[in-house]
Enzyme design. Sequence first.
Site, mmCIF file in Angstrom:
data_model
loop_
_atom_site.group_PDB
_atom_site.id
_atom_site.type_symbol
_atom_site.label_atom_id
_atom_site.label_comp_id
_atom_site.label_asym_id
_atom_site.label_seq_id
_atom_site.Cartn_x
_atom_site.Cartn_y
_atom_site.Cartn_z
ATOM 1 C CB CYS A 178 -0.259 0.108 1.080
ATOM 2 S SG CYS A 178 -2.074 1.398 1.304
ATOM 3 C CB CYS A 197 -9.833 20.340 1.458
ATOM 4 S SG CYS A 197 -11.387 20.331 0.224
#
Length: 392
Positions: free
Chosen positions: A12, A348
């Site tokens: 990952c 964001c």
Amino acid sequence: MIDCRYYQQNECRSCQWLEIPYSQQLTEKQYHLKQQLISINCDEAQWLAPFQSNEQGFRNKAKMVVSGSVERPILGILKNPNDPQNAIDLCDCPLYPTHFSAIFSILKDFIGRAGLVPYNIAKQKGELKYILLTESIATEKLMLRFVLRTENKLPLIRRELPKLLEKLPHLEVISINLQPQHAAILEGEQEIFLTEQQFLPENFNGIPLFIRPQGFFQTNPKVAAGLYASAQQWVAEFPIYNLWDLFCGVGGFGLHCAKALQEKWGKPIKLTGIEISSSAILAASHSAKILGLEHVNFQSLDAASVIENKNENKPDLVIVNPPRRGIGKELSEFLNQIQPHFILYSSCNAMTMGKDLQHLTCYKPLKIQLFDMFPQTSHYEVLVLLERKKIN
């Protein structure tokens, strides 16, 4: 560096910055933020130090793809959606609280008992697509959602639910989300609740908030609480009595600011919140009622609708917390026209925020602060307080 075996074994790589020391991550993010504002005159602005996150165990939400078999389910990610053999079990991901691992183990057992066959994207067969787990930091209660292809397994789930609740008594909200499409889509429109409670109570800085199943809520509670606290501290310095909260969600910014202003100035504060999601508006209204805020009006509308409403009393403060695309030129120009004394911009995406600030020609930045909502990645949030320029 976090000790993450998934990263070390190249299973990952979601945390792209894992090998970068945390202090350097903050330095690089701060530099990136300043580059996005290079065309804005920030000479008079106060740059506050970045608000730091815990480096691990900071997430309150896990979004797990379910694969493997009903006897041996795998909760984690699929590196190749069309090849379930490449599934990676992420139950020990260091971004989650350590106790999540034990919860996942119990859920794997439940999957077997309820016969929830993991969905196979390549074969377009199976039932269970995702497990979504959220924890309230204030109450330690949990919200659990099963994303299923059909309702076929609903009777078995109901049958096994009492045993699950015995093992996980902190489960406050349990629901089934139906996502029938053969596509990598996280959730569908229909939510079937298996508990009486449909919202997960949370509390930041003494402000009650409610997490809803299909709604947005920050995944880093410590930093989210810091973000809201900064917002209320900044605006409480000024005599503001009428504020708008656009893209308000469950009301985090508006409620924090209204409560602080009412306590500071001893007068009723008028708060108007705009959010397209009706369930978010229900949650925000419930929070306002608990707080005893009387002059509050949360409306389920598109934020752009304020442009068409010319009769509203002009606000002293407008809070904007838009999605990544920003507020855009039209809404920016509308704010220039109605000229509130202050704009509080939470973003964001610093790049689109920088473009919006160029359009907000009547305003100058007073305070700027970076909030490291997403450590180990290049992403972050930023809060900017803007003041209307004085006309000479």
